[in-house]
Write a protein that holds these residues in place. Structure first.
Motif, mmCIF file in Angstrom:
data_model
loop_
_atom_site.group_PDB
_atom_site.id
_atom_site.type_symbol
_atom_site.label_atom_id
_atom_site.label_comp_id
_atom_site.label_asym_id
_atom_site.label_seq_id
_atom_site.Cartn_x
_atom_site.Cartn_y
_atom_site.Cartn_z
ATOM 1 N N PHE A 13 0.798 -1.223 0.000
ATOM 2 C CA PHE A 13 0.000 0.000 0.000
ATOM 3 C C PHE A 13 0.833 1.277 0.000
ATOM 4 O O PHE A 13 0.495 2.261 0.648
ATOM 5 N N ARG A 50 -2.291 7.440 -2.190
ATOM 6 C CA ARG A 50 -2.767 6.508 -1.167
ATOM 7 C C ARG A 50 -4.200 6.845 -0.739
ATOM 8 O O ARG A 50 -5.024 5.943 -0.537
ATOM 9 N N GLN A 51 -4.503 8.127 -0.595
ATOM 10 C CA GLN A 51 -5.847 8.501 -0.170
ATOM 11 C C GLN A 51 -6.892 8.123 -1.210
ATOM 12 O O GLN A 51 -8.010 7.723 -0.868
ATOM 13 N N PHE A 54 -7.279 4.362 -0.729
ATOM 14 C CA PHE A 54 -7.956 4.040 0.525
ATOM 15 C C PHE A 54 -9.447 4.382 0.440
ATOM 16 O O PHE A 54 -10.275 3.704 1.038
ATOM 17 N N GLY A 58 -12.184 1.613 0.680
ATOM 18 C CA GLY A 58 -13.156 1.786 1.752
ATOM 19 C C GLY A 58 -14.582 1.689 1.239
ATOM 20 O O GLY A 58 -15.462 1.160 1.924
ATOM 21 N N ASP A 77 -8.074 -6.471 2.087
ATOM 22 C CA ASP A 77 -7.426 -5.353 1.415
ATOM 23 C C ASP A 77 -6.634 -5.816 0.195
ATOM 24 O O ASP A 77 -6.644 -5.165 -0.856
ATOM 25 N N HIS A 194 -8.189 4.246 7.095
ATOM 26 C CA HIS A 194 -8.135 2.945 6.445
ATOM 27 C C HIS A 194 -8.184 1.810 7.471
ATOM 28 O O HIS A 194 -7.309 0.972 7.559
#
Length: 289
Positions: A13, A50-51, A54, A58, A77, A194
């Motif tokens: 990740f 990454r956001q 995530f 999510g 994940d 996360h």
């Protein structure tokens, strides 16, 4: 920048270090992002990268809490990351992200070799829940309309009605998960942190053929178990068969007597009509019944 933000993460990740053609992500980031006192250009890009992932991961977790409960956070994940690499977002809405997950899972037993069939069944039911909640509800047929049906009549099922032939009683599992899982609000910080809620012990699942009708009533989704003949009857109607052909398919190898079959048919229609499951085909008018 959008392409770089949406580039898949590494298995741990993090942002990838190079592009698909071998170019440096560091140099790419420096070409359009300024560093600051604390972060380099690549560091700043990685935050967005990454956001983004995530957030989409999510969103899938919110739609598939049962799959998450079976696999646990780490395996879930990894599964979602692999799924989204092959099935990236192509819609303006996050609602459609998981639309292909159950089908994709059928070809990927490596995520749960011993519980693969169970996992697929759970994914099917969770997507059926979403479809049932979102799909249209048309004007149901009245008792008078139904009383005028003949063997040559065609009718439709409500678009929100979903039919599933499953190998496990996963309705029990999903209900147990839903009792412990509260939906995330629009202000949820799940994307930034996360993290997934850890559930208690789930009910034991033993292989057992279960046929479900998933439907919406007064803005709530319900799972209703039905017997084999009712399932085949509804499925044939959903596929466009005439009423006579649907009944014949449902009871083609039944051991019930003619009188018992007639009683069952009356029961099925009374039940389905009471729940408003029957409606007119799109190209029919009431006079054609």
């Amino acid at each position: 920048m959008a392409e770089d933000v949406m580039r898949p993460l590494t298995p741990d990740f993090r942002m990838q270090g190079s592009t698909s053609d071998g170019g440096s992500i560091q140099k790419l980031a420096e070409s359009y992002i300024k560093p600051n006192e604390l972060l380099s250009s690549a560091d700043r890009l990685e935050i967005y990268n990454r956001q983004y992932w995530f957030r989409v991961m999510g969103a899938v977790a919110e739609d598939y809490p049962g799959v998450l409960a079976i696999l646990g956070e780490e395996k879930f994940d990894q599964l979602v990351l692999a799924y989204l690499k092959e099935n990236p977002s192509t819609s303006f809405t996050l609602r459609n992200l998981g639309s292909k997950l159950s089908h994709w899972l059928e070809g990927h037993p490596e995520f749960a070799p011993r519980r693969h069939d169970l996992l697929v069944d759970v994914a099917k039911l969770e997507w059926a829940y979403i479809e049932s909640f979102d799909r249209a509800s048309l004007s149901p047929l009245s008792e008078l309309d139904i009383s005028g049906l003949t063997a040559e009549s065609q009718l439709s099922l409500q678009p929100h009605l979903q039919l599933l032939d499953l190998r496990y009683p996963v309705d029990e599992l999903i209900l147990a998960v839903h009792r412990e899982t509260e939906p995330a609000g629009v202000a949820s910080n799940a994307a930034s942190e996360h993290k997934h809620k850890k559930l208690k012990r789930l009910p034991t699942m033993r292989r057992s053929v279960i046929r479900l009708a998933i439907h919406r009533l007064e803005n709530n989704v319900y799972y209703r178990r039905i017997d084999r003949e009712a399932f085949l009857l509804l499925l044939a109607i959903q596929e466009g068969a005439t009423l006579g052909a649907a009944i014949e398919k449902a009871f083609s190898d039944s051991k019930l007597s003619a009188a018992d079959q007639a009683e069952k048919i009356q029961e099925y229609f009374a039940h389905a009509a009471g729940l408003g499951w029957f409606c007119l085909p799109p190209d029919h008018s009431p006079t054609k019944l």
